[in-house]
Design a protein around this motif. Structure first.
Motif, PDB file in Angstrom:
ATOM      1  N   PHE A 141       0.461  -1.166   0.442  1.00  0.00           N
ATOM      2  CA  PHE A 141      -0.141   0.031   0.531  1.00  0.00           C
ATOM      3  C   PHE A 141       0.336   1.518  -0.429  1.00  0.00           C
ATOM      4  CE2 PHE A 141      -1.792   3.372   2.629  1.00  0.00           C
ATOM      5  CZ  PHE A 141      -2.912   4.099   1.983  1.00  0.00           C
ATOM      6  N   SER A 148      -0.586  -4.982  -5.113  1.00  0.00           N
ATOM      7  CA  SER A 148      -1.758  -3.955  -4.867  1.00  0.00           C
ATOM      8  C   SER A 148      -2.693  -4.171  -3.738  1.00  0.00           C
ATOM      9  CB  SER A 148      -2.113  -2.866  -5.965  1.00  0.00           C
ATOM     10  OG  SER A 148      -2.976  -1.836  -5.024  1.00  0.00           O
ATOM     11  N   ILE A 149      -1.965  -4.023  -2.592  1.00  0.00           N
ATOM     12  CA  ILE A 149      -3.135  -4.344  -1.372  1.00  0.00           C
ATOM     13  C   ILE A 149      -4.729  -3.391  -1.943  1.00  0.00           C
ATOM     14  CG2 ILE A 149      -3.998  -3.639   0.880  1.00  0.00           C
ATOM     15  CD1 ILE A 149      -1.225  -4.233   1.482  1.00  0.00           C
ATOM     16  N   PRO A 150      -4.674  -2.434  -2.789  1.00  0.00           N
ATOM     17  CA  PRO A 150      -6.110  -1.846  -2.764  1.00  0.00           C
ATOM     18  C   PRO A 150      -6.749  -2.219  -3.306  1.00  0.00           C
ATOM     19  CG  PRO A 150      -4.765   0.576  -2.703  1.00  0.00           C
ATOM     20  CD  PRO A 150      -4.402  -1.461  -2.627  1.00  0.00           C
ATOM     21  N   PHE A 189       4.053  -0.806   3.828  1.00  0.00           N
ATOM     22  CA  PHE A 189       2.727   0.536   3.844  1.00  0.00           C
ATOM     23  C   PHE A 189       3.762   1.540   4.370  1.00  0.00           C
ATOM     24  CE2 PHE A 189       2.584  -2.318   7.536  1.00  0.00           C
ATOM     25  CZ  PHE A 189       2.559  -1.751   8.504  1.00  0.00           C
ATOM     26  N   ILE A 194      -6.750   0.568   5.666  1.00  0.00           N
ATOM     27  CA  ILE A 194      -7.034  -0.379   4.522  1.00  0.00           C
ATOM     28  C   ILE A 194      -5.434  -1.362   5.277  1.00  0.00           C
ATOM     29  CG2 ILE A 194      -4.597   0.672   3.234  1.00  0.00           C
ATOM     30  CD1 ILE A 194      -6.437   0.471   1.127  1.00  0.00           C
TER      31      ILE A 194
END
Length: 97
Positions: free
Chosen positions: A8, A31-33, A52, A62
């Motif tokens: 992230f 990608s975490i999102p 992150f 998130i």
């Protein structure tokens, strides 16, 4: 299974570090999102890296949600999982060696 490098990035510093780590360990950058919309995030990778930034001396919301939904599939009970969490607290630009 290749190592999974989850990232992230708020401003891009974490993404730069994630790309460097993924390249170095020959891992897959995720990608975490992008994956956060899934109810459960699963992996069977033996190496998991989560990168992150730190926001206000804490982890971003998130990332809390990501960790709560993250499941590691232990196919072999004798398999050893290696993991690393990289939290970035930067005041200047990340510099490569």
């Amino acid at each position: 299974m290749k190592p999974n490098v989850y990232c992230f990035a708020g401003t891009g510093n974490s993404l730069t570090v994630a790309k460097d780590i993924a390249k170095e360990i020959e891992g897959v950058l995720i990608s975490i999102p992008y994956v956060i919309g899934h109810d459960i995030i699963k992996t069977d990778a033996k190496v998991v890296v989560i990168i992150f930034p730190v926001y206000m001396w804490g982890i971003p919301l998130i990332i809390e949600r990501f960790i709560k939904n993250f499941k590691i599939l232990m196919i072999n009970t004798f398999m050893q999982l290696r993991h690393m969490v990289v939290c970035l607290v930067l005041q200047s630009t990340y510099l490569k060696k």
